[in-house]
Design a protein around this motif. Sequence first.
Motif, mmCIF file in Angstrom:
data_model
loop_
_atom_site.group_PDB
_atom_site.id
_atom_site.type_symbol
_atom_site.label_atom_id
_atom_site.label_comp_id
_atom_site.label_asym_id
_atom_site.label_seq_id
_atom_site.Cartn_x
_atom_site.Cartn_y
_atom_site.Cartn_z
ATOM 1 N N ALA A 1 -42.282 -15.645 -52.914
ATOM 2 C CA ALA A 1 -43.666 -16.041 -53.154
ATOM 3 C C ALA A 1 -44.443 -16.247 -51.864
ATOM 4 N N ILE A 2 -43.749 -16.645 -50.786
ATOM 5 C CA ILE A 2 -44.427 -16.805 -49.496
ATOM 6 C C ILE A 2 -44.178 -15.598 -48.594
ATOM 7 N N GLY A 3 -43.831 -14.465 -49.203
ATOM 8 C CA GLY A 3 -43.701 -13.217 -48.468
ATOM 9 C C GLY A 3 -42.357 -12.980 -47.819
ATOM 10 N N GLY A 4 -41.412 -13.919 -47.967
ATOM 11 C CA GLY A 4 -40.108 -13.778 -47.324
ATOM 12 C C GLY A 4 -39.967 -14.560 -46.038
ATOM 13 N N ALA A 5 -40.947 -15.426 -45.734
ATOM 14 C CA ALA A 5 -40.940 -16.190 -44.479
ATOM 15 C C ALA A 5 -40.087 -17.445 -44.641
ATOM 16 N N PHE A 6 -38.760 -17.278 -44.568
ATOM 17 C CA PHE A 6 -37.862 -18.387 -44.881
ATOM 18 C C PHE A 6 -36.929 -18.749 -43.733
ATOM 19 N N VAL A 7 -37.105 -18.142 -42.573
ATOM 20 C CA VAL A 7 -36.184 -18.392 -41.462
ATOM 21 C C VAL A 7 -36.315 -19.808 -40.905
ATOM 22 N N SER A 8 -37.431 -20.488 -41.193
ATOM 23 C CA SER A 8 -37.646 -21.852 -40.707
ATOM 24 C C SER A 8 -37.517 -22.890 -41.815
ATOM 25 N N ASN A 9 -37.020 -22.495 -42.984
ATOM 26 C CA ASN A 9 -36.887 -23.432 -44.096
ATOM 27 C C ASN A 9 -35.792 -24.460 -43.833
ATOM 28 N N ASP B 1 -35.089 -27.094 -46.530
ATOM 29 C CA ASP B 1 -34.834 -27.884 -47.733
ATOM 30 C C ASP B 1 -34.475 -27.055 -48.958
ATOM 31 N N ASP B 2 -33.912 -25.855 -48.745
ATOM 32 C CA ASP B 2 -33.588 -24.983 -49.867
ATOM 33 C C ASP B 2 -32.245 -24.314 -49.583
ATOM 34 N N PRO B 3 -31.267 -24.399 -50.509
ATOM 35 C CA PRO B 3 -29.959 -23.780 -50.245
ATOM 36 C C PRO B 3 -30.022 -22.268 -50.083
ATOM 37 N N ASN B 4 -31.066 -21.622 -50.603
ATOM 38 C CA ASN B 4 -31.196 -20.180 -50.452
ATOM 39 C C ASN B 4 -31.548 -19.749 -49.039
ATOM 40 N N SER B 5 -31.850 -20.709 -48.172
ATOM 41 C CA SER B 5 -32.102 -20.369 -46.774
ATOM 42 C C SER B 5 -30.853 -19.842 -46.091
ATOM 43 N N SER C 1 -28.311 -21.501 -39.748
ATOM 44 C CA SER C 1 -28.414 -22.835 -39.148
ATOM 45 C C SER C 1 -29.228 -23.791 -39.998
ATOM 46 N N SER C 2 -30.024 -23.280 -40.930
ATOM 47 C CA SER C 2 -30.886 -24.143 -41.745
ATOM 48 C C SER C 2 -30.095 -25.033 -42.687
ATOM 49 N N PHE D 1 -29.737 -28.937 -42.446
ATOM 50 C CA PHE D 1 -30.777 -29.876 -42.870
ATOM 51 C C PHE D 1 -30.961 -29.909 -44.394
ATOM 52 N N VAL D 2 -30.293 -29.010 -45.104
ATOM 53 C CA VAL D 2 -30.401 -28.977 -46.562
ATOM 54 C C VAL D 2 -29.484 -30.044 -47.160
ATOM 55 N N GLU D 3 -29.953 -30.701 -48.214
ATOM 56 C CA GLU D 3 -29.152 -31.731 -48.863
ATOM 57 C C GLU D 3 -27.832 -31.146 -49.370
ATOM 58 N N PRO D 4 -26.700 -31.831 -49.112
ATOM 59 C CA PRO D 4 -25.426 -31.333 -49.626
ATOM 60 C C PRO D 4 -25.386 -31.379 -51.151
ATOM 61 N N ASN D 5 -24.513 -30.562 -51.694
ATOM 62 C CA ASN D 5 -24.341 -30.449 -53.143
ATOM 63 C C ASN D 5 -25.586 -29.904 -53.834
ATOM 64 N N SER D 6 -26.348 -29.101 -53.119
ATOM 65 C CA SER D 6 -27.475 -28.382 -53.718
ATOM 66 C C SER D 6 -26.992 -27.023 -54.202
ATOM 67 N N VAL D 7 -27.426 -26.629 -55.376
ATOM 68 C CA VAL D 7 -27.006 -25.358 -55.943
ATOM 69 C C VAL D 7 -28.223 -24.641 -56.521
#
Length: 324
Positions: free
Chosen positions: A51-59, A61-65, A71-72, A75-81
């Motif tokens: 949705a944001i064009g694929g600009a996810f290299v600086s994310n 808070d999302d496990p899909n990063s 390296s992201s 910073f993502v919360e553990p046990n995220s699926v």
Amino acid sequence: MREILQFNKLQEIKGVEVKKLILITIFLSSNLFSQSAFEFLKLDASARSAAIGGAFVSNVDDPNSIFYNPSSIQFVEPNSVSFGFLKHLLDVNSGFASYTTKITGVGKVAFGLMYTNYGNFDELDEFGNTSGSFSAGDLGIVANYSSLIRENLSYGVNVKLIYSSIYNVNSVAFAADFGLLYYDAPKQFSAGISILNVGSQLKAYYNSKEKLPVDVRLGMSKKLEHTPFRLYLEFTKLNQSEKEIFSGFSNFILGGEIYTSSALTLRFGFNNEKRKDFKVGTTTGTEGFNLGLGINLSGYKFDYALSSFGKIGLLHRINLTTSL
């Protein structure tokens, strides 16, 4: 998958649905004459990212990063699926899954899965009679490790096992991703760089091995102070030859998120590379534009994205993310 069109090397496949094969190659490779294999690795792996064009290299808070910058995950919360589905053009479908956790004595780790199913094809003889059918598909399995260099700077590594098959031929590859990410939480600013798909085929489709779609990405995001806006800027395919180094910056992505409430986020994005790749003829339309939304209810995050390929068609993606 470039060999799909080289029928002198695929004597076993006679009279297959050529139009379908060509369309799939164009849509999924972004370039009919792509010089790399496993082009499905370049698909956006989540509805939020698309949705944001694929600009996810600086994310952060999302496990899909995991699919954009290893390296992201630090910073993502553990046990995220998260689970995602992409309804591609024709009868092509893709799925994605990611999971993060923390192991005592080891640190943050994550896992990812991606697959693409290209559907079924009729196999015909020289007289046009059906003699059976076959399928084609791709699969990638990702394992991640990330850690801190210092308080707000992380590094990460992915290892990937990749498998692809069509008819009675297949290929296996091994690849790695590398990344760095800087995150300033008080200022809501992050910047990252990643090198994706560094590796080689362990088993080629035929005798000649192909390159993987290596991609060097650099991006940043910033939540504007006292506003509900977060903006994203990213550059992709910076691994150009020296003669083309500046043209690499033409592959830029601009995106944004609008936090209308704690339950609803609106998203938009523009990908200039896709706008160029999917232009039909001499005129452009809505190629490269993306829209989406995110709904957060009772700990479940539902994301949807609509991506335009202009005259070629529209892509729909959905994701469900939660914590275990």
